[in-house]
Design a protein around this motif. Structure first.
Motif, PDB file in Angstrom:
ATOM      1  N   ALA A  88      39.513  71.320  -5.174  1.00 55.51           N
ATOM      2  CA  ALA A  88      39.365  71.415  -6.627  1.00 55.51           C
ATOM      3  C   ALA A  88      40.640  71.019  -7.348  1.00 55.51           C
ATOM      4  CB  ALA A  88      38.966  72.836  -7.020  1.00 55.51           C
ATOM      5  N   ALA A  89      41.788  71.211  -6.683  1.00 58.34           N
ATOM      6  CA  ALA A  89      43.078  70.911  -7.303  1.00 58.34           C
ATOM      7  C   ALA A  89      43.493  69.463  -7.111  1.00 58.34           C
ATOM      8  CB  ALA A  89      44.148  71.837  -6.730  1.00 58.34           C
ATOM      9  N   CYS A  90      43.293  68.940  -5.881  1.00 61.61           N
ATOM     10  CA  CYS A  90      43.691  67.572  -5.551  1.00 61.61           C
ATOM     11  C   CYS A  90      42.811  67.116  -4.404  1.00 61.61           C
ATOM     12  CB  CYS A  90      45.166  67.506  -5.155  1.00 61.61           C
ATOM     13  SG  CYS A  90      45.706  65.909  -4.500  1.00 61.61           S
ATOM     14  N   SER A  91      41.952  66.151  -4.654  1.00 60.55           N
ATOM     15  CA  SER A  91      40.998  65.733  -3.627  1.00 60.55           C
ATOM     16  C   SER A  91      41.705  65.210  -2.381  1.00 60.55           C
ATOM     17  CB  SER A  91      40.049  64.676  -4.181  1.00 60.55           C
ATOM     18  OG  SER A  91      40.761  63.557  -4.679  1.00 60.55           O
ATOM     19  N   SER A  92      42.820  64.504  -2.556  1.00 58.59           N
ATOM     20  CA  SER A  92      43.542  63.961  -1.402  1.00 58.59           C
ATOM     21  C   SER A  92      44.142  65.080  -0.558  1.00 58.59           C
ATOM     22  CB  SER A  92      44.640  63.003  -1.858  1.00 58.59           C
ATOM     23  OG  SER A  92      44.097  61.827  -2.410  1.00 58.59           O
ATOM     24  N   ALA A  93      44.798  66.033  -1.211  1.00 61.88           N
ATOM     25  CA  ALA A  93      45.397  67.149  -0.475  1.00 61.88           C
ATOM     26  C   ALA A  93      44.322  67.949   0.247  1.00 61.88           C
ATOM     27  CB  ALA A  93      46.182  68.049  -1.431  1.00 61.88           C
ATOM     28  N   GLY A  94      43.199  68.180  -0.416  1.00 64.52           N
ATOM     29  CA  GLY A  94      42.117  68.918   0.217  1.00 64.52           C
ATOM     30  C   GLY A  94      41.557  68.191   1.418  1.00 64.52           C
ATOM     31  N   MET A  95      41.374  66.873   1.320  1.00 63.96           N
ATOM     32  CA  MET A  95      40.833  66.102   2.427  1.00 63.96           C
ATOM     33  C   MET A  95      41.800  66.066   3.605  1.00 63.96           C
ATOM     34  SD  MET A  95      38.478  64.455   3.914  1.00 63.96           S
ATOM     35  CE  MET A  95      37.179  63.857   2.845  1.00 63.96           C
ATOM     36  N   VAL A  96      43.074  65.861   3.336  1.00 67.17           N
ATOM     37  CA  VAL A  96      44.059  65.863   4.421  1.00 67.17           C
ATOM     38  C   VAL A  96      44.066  67.220   5.123  1.00 67.17           C
ATOM     39  CG1 VAL A  96      46.523  65.715   4.974  1.00 67.17           C
ATOM     40  CG2 VAL A  96      45.504  64.079   3.384  1.00 67.17           C
ATOM     41  N   TYR A  97      44.032  68.290   4.346  1.00 66.83           N
ATOM     42  CA  TYR A  97      44.038  69.630   4.936  1.00 66.83           C
ATOM     43  C   TYR A  97      42.798  69.848   5.800  1.00 66.83           C
ATOM     44  CZ  TYR A  97      44.492  74.664   5.419  1.00 66.83           C
ATOM     45  OH  TYR A  97      44.602  75.927   5.945  1.00 66.83           O
ATOM     46  N   ALA A  98      41.646  69.412   5.310  1.00 68.19           N
ATOM     47  CA  ALA A  98      40.410  69.572   6.081  1.00 68.19           C
ATOM     48  C   ALA A  98      40.477  68.790   7.384  1.00 68.19           C
ATOM     49  CB  ALA A  98      39.211  69.118   5.242  1.00 68.19           C
ATOM     50  N   MET A  99      40.946  67.534   7.323  1.00 67.51           N
ATOM     51  CA  MET A  99      41.018  66.719   8.535  1.00 67.51           C
ATOM     52  C   MET A  99      41.999  67.302   9.532  1.00 67.51           C
ATOM     53  SD  MET A  99      40.516  62.760   7.246  1.00 67.51           S
ATOM     54  CE  MET A  99      41.701  62.752   5.908  1.00 67.51           C
ATOM     55  N   HIS A 100      43.098  67.845   9.050  1.00 61.95           N
ATOM     56  CA  HIS A 100      44.052  68.517   9.934  1.00 61.95           C
ATOM     57  C   HIS A 100      43.400  69.684  10.655  1.00 61.95           C
ATOM     58  CE1 HIS A 100      47.593  70.863  11.195  1.00 61.95           C
ATOM     59  NE2 HIS A 100      47.023  71.885  10.569  1.00 61.95           N
ATOM     60  N   GLN A 101      42.684  70.519   9.908  1.00 58.79           N
ATOM     61  CA  GLN A 101      42.074  71.706  10.518  1.00 58.79           C
ATOM     62  C   GLN A 101      40.982  71.337  11.519  1.00 58.79           C
ATOM     63  OE1 GLN A 101      43.328  74.544  10.457  1.00 58.79           O
ATOM     64  NE2 GLN A 101      44.619  74.586   8.636  1.00 58.79           N
ATOM     65  N   ILE A 102      40.314  70.202  11.316  1.00 59.14           N
ATOM     66  CA  ILE A 102      39.320  69.742  12.296  1.00 59.14           C
ATOM     67  C   ILE A 102      40.000  69.474  13.632  1.00 59.14           C
ATOM     68  CG2 ILE A 102      37.725  67.863  12.868  1.00 59.14           C
ATOM     69  CD1 ILE A 102      37.354  67.590   9.731  1.00 59.14           C
ATOM     70  N   GLN A 103      41.179  68.866  13.591  1.00 57.73           N
ATOM     71  CA  GLN A 103      41.914  68.586  14.825  1.00 57.73           C
ATOM     72  C   GLN A 103      42.410  69.879  15.471  1.00 57.73           C
ATOM     73  OE1 GLN A 103      41.356  65.396  15.463  1.00 57.73           O
ATOM     74  NE2 GLN A 103      40.563  65.460  13.363  1.00 57.73           N
ATOM     75  N   VAL A 104      42.874  70.808  14.641  1.00 54.16           N
ATOM     76  CA  VAL A 104      43.320  72.100  15.179  1.00 54.16           C
ATOM     77  C   VAL A 104      42.162  72.804  15.883  1.00 54.16           C
ATOM     78  CG1 VAL A 104      44.182  74.403  14.594  1.00 54.16           C
ATOM     79  CG2 VAL A 104      45.156  72.389  13.470  1.00 54.16           C
ATOM     80  N   ALA A 105      40.988  72.766  15.270  1.00 56.97           N
ATOM     81  CA  ALA A 105      39.817  73.410  15.871  1.00 56.97           C
ATOM     82  C   ALA A 105      39.511  72.818  17.238  1.00 56.97           C
ATOM     83  CB  ALA A 105      38.612  73.277  14.947  1.00 56.97           C
ATOM     84  N   CYS A 106      39.657  71.495  17.384  1.00 56.07           N
ATOM     85  CA  CYS A 106      39.393  70.838  18.667  1.00 56.07           C
ATOM     86  C   CYS A 106      40.354  71.343  19.741  1.00 56.07           C
ATOM     87  CB  CYS A 106      39.514  69.326  18.524  1.00 56.07           C
ATOM     88  SG  CYS A 106      38.207  68.566  17.534  1.00 56.07           S
ATOM     89  N   ILE A 107      41.624  71.511  19.380  1.00 54.32           N
ATOM     90  CA  ILE A 107      42.604  71.997  20.354  1.00 54.32           C
ATOM     91  C   ILE A 107      42.348  73.457  20.697  1.00 54.32           C
ATOM     92  CG2 ILE A 107      45.061  72.373  20.791  1.00 54.32           C
ATOM     93  CD1 ILE A 107      45.626  70.060  18.860  1.00 54.32           C
ATOM     94  N   VAL A 108      42.053  74.259  19.680  1.00 54.26           N
ATOM     95  CA  VAL A 108      41.788  75.682  19.918  1.00 54.26           C
ATOM     96  C   VAL A 108      40.586  75.859  20.845  1.00 54.26           C
ATOM     97  CG1 VAL A 108      41.033  77.838  18.837  1.00 54.26           C
ATOM     98  CG2 VAL A 108      42.830  76.470  17.769  1.00 54.26           C
ATOM     99  N   GLU A 109      39.519  75.125  20.582  1.00 50.98           N
ATOM    100  CA  GLU A 109      38.282  75.318  21.340  1.00 50.98           C
ATOM    101  C   GLU A 109      38.318  74.680  22.728  1.00 50.98           C
ATOM    102  OE1 GLU A 109      35.716  77.195  20.560  1.00 50.98           O
ATOM    103  OE2 GLU A 109      36.754  77.782  18.724  1.00 50.98           O
ATOM    104  N   HIS A 110      39.071  73.600  22.885  1.00 54.58           N
ATOM    105  CA  HIS A 110      38.983  72.846  24.138  1.00 54.58           C
ATOM    106  C   HIS A 110      40.316  72.708  24.880  1.00 54.58           C
ATOM    107  CE1 HIS A 110      34.894  71.828  22.946  1.00 54.58           C
ATOM    108  NE2 HIS A 110      35.383  71.536  21.748  1.00 54.58           N
ATOM    109  N   GLY A 111      41.409  73.198  24.271  1.00 53.73           N
ATOM    110  CA  GLY A 111      42.703  73.127  24.935  1.00 53.73           C
ATOM    111  C   GLY A 111      43.266  74.466  25.333  1.00 53.73           C
ATOM    112  N   THR A 112      42.675  75.552  24.825  1.00 51.73           N
ATOM    113  CA  THR A 112      43.155  76.885  25.172  1.00 51.73           C
ATOM    114  C   THR A 112      42.994  77.113  26.678  1.00 51.73           C
ATOM    115  OG1 THR A 112      42.572  77.736  22.985  1.00 51.73           O
ATOM    116  CG2 THR A 112      42.877  79.351  24.744  1.00 51.73           C
ATOM    117  N   GLY A 113      44.047  77.597  27.299  1.00 46.26           N
ATOM    118  CA  GLY A 113      44.055  77.762  28.757  1.00 46.26           C
ATOM    119  C   GLY A 113      44.837  76.656  29.441  1.00 46.26           C
ATOM    120  N   ASN A 114      45.109  75.581  28.703  1.00 47.76           N
ATOM    121  CA  ASN A 114      45.923  74.482  29.214  1.00 47.76           C
ATOM    122  C   ASN A 114      47.338  74.659  28.663  1.00 47.76           C
ATOM    123  OD1 ASN A 114      47.202  71.688  28.722  1.00 47.76           O
ATOM    124  ND2 ASN A 114      45.607  71.242  30.222  1.00 47.76           N
TER     125      ASN A 114
END
Length: 298
Positions: A88-114
């Motif tokens: 709502a504040a800045c579409s670019s900042a929001g999109m970058v933040y969302a894309m970052h968290q998608i990558q974090v989720a992938c590591i959390v779900e599939h890299g934990t234990g490594n």
């Protein structure tokens, strides 16, 4: 309900262990900073540095990192709410933040234990690293489940060369998660995902893209070349990562982001309508019904 903004100490970075309410209060503060620069970010296609300085200050990049690794351990619901506020504040900042968290989720779900990936999660929390993604590729386009490039392994090291038509904020990221075929003889759909740290890769600009309304994502095309240790490859097939985490998390966070953008647009329209109504007391502007419907929908 989030605590009032005045209750958050701006001089003190948020602690690693925070509640959803504290994270949302921090997101509101980051959004205030992002909004100040949103027009300039989009006009100049400039990365939203000021917004991300505030996001890092309040440790929002590690919101989804488990508490055991120094993050806030936030739920997907909370992270989606943060995306909505930032969008709502800045579409670019929001999109970058969302894309970052998608990558974090992938590591959390599939890299934990490594061990290597758990150390990366710790670094995301301690250093507030920003993660980008390289899944598109020349001749394949945005076909997520196909790759042309391959991971070439020799001993315990790999080499990767990827011609990507877009890597959003790649030049501003601290790490990139890239997809590739498992080996040179693998089929296009036999893919892995590799975590590349900034020291592992070089980027050569290939093209630019005028991403209407989100120019600050800096979604340029790059020649990505990387070398690293094989332990940086996530230990499960990319098909499992895509189906189980990347695709559903993307849909949830992007939906939240777009809802935030829509909410801001409706508020602007409402303010414009109210100005029209004040200018002509006793008569409703033609937009009255549309604005009322939009407010109700949001």
């Amino acid at each position: 309900m989030s605590p009032p903004l005045a209750s958050v100490d701006l001089a003190r970075p948020m602690a690693a262990h925070t509640t959803a309410a504290e994270l949302m209060a921090a997101a509101q503060l980051a959004a205030l900073e992002a909004a100040k620069h949103a027009d300039q970010v989009d006009r100049d296609a400039a990365f939203p540095h000021d917004a991300f300085a505030a996001i890092r200050q309040h440790r929002l990049l590690s919101a989804m990192v488990p508490a055991a690794h120094g993050g806030a351990g936030a739920s997907l619901d909370t992270v989606a709410a943060i995306c909505r506020v930032l969008g709502a504040a800045c579409s670019s900042a929001g999109m970058v933040y969302a894309m970052h968290q998608i990558q974090v989720a992938c590591i959390v779900e599939h890299g934990t234990g490594n061990p290597w990936h758990e150390q990366l999660l710790q670094r995301i929390a301690s250093e507030q690293l920003l993660l980008a993604s390289a899944t598109s590729e020349e001749a394949i386009g945005g076909a997520l489940r196909n790759s042309g490039c391959a991971v070439n392994v020799e001993n315990d090291r790999f080499h990767l060369l990827k011609m990507a038509p877009t890597i959003s904020y790649g030049a501003h990221s601290d790490a990139i998660l890239a997809t590739a075929r498992r080996h040179a003889d693998a089929s296009p759909s036999d893919q892995v995902m590799v975590c590349l740290l900034k020291d592992d890769f070089t980027l050569q600009s290939l093209s630019t893209w005028d991403t209407l309304g989100m120019r600050g994502t800096c979604s340029n095309g790059f020649r990505l070349e990387a070398r690293g240790a094989c332990e940086q490859i996530l230990p499960v097939a990319f098909g499992e990562i895509a189906d189980g985490t990347m695709t559903p998390v993307s849909h949830i966070l992007w939906a939240a982001l777009w809802t935030g953008i829509a909410g801001d647009a409706v508020q602007r329209a409402k303010a414009f309508f109210q100005g029209q109504a004040r200018a002509r007391p006793g008569s409703l502007p033609p937009s009255a019904t549309r604005v009322a419907d939009a407010v109700a929908m949001v």
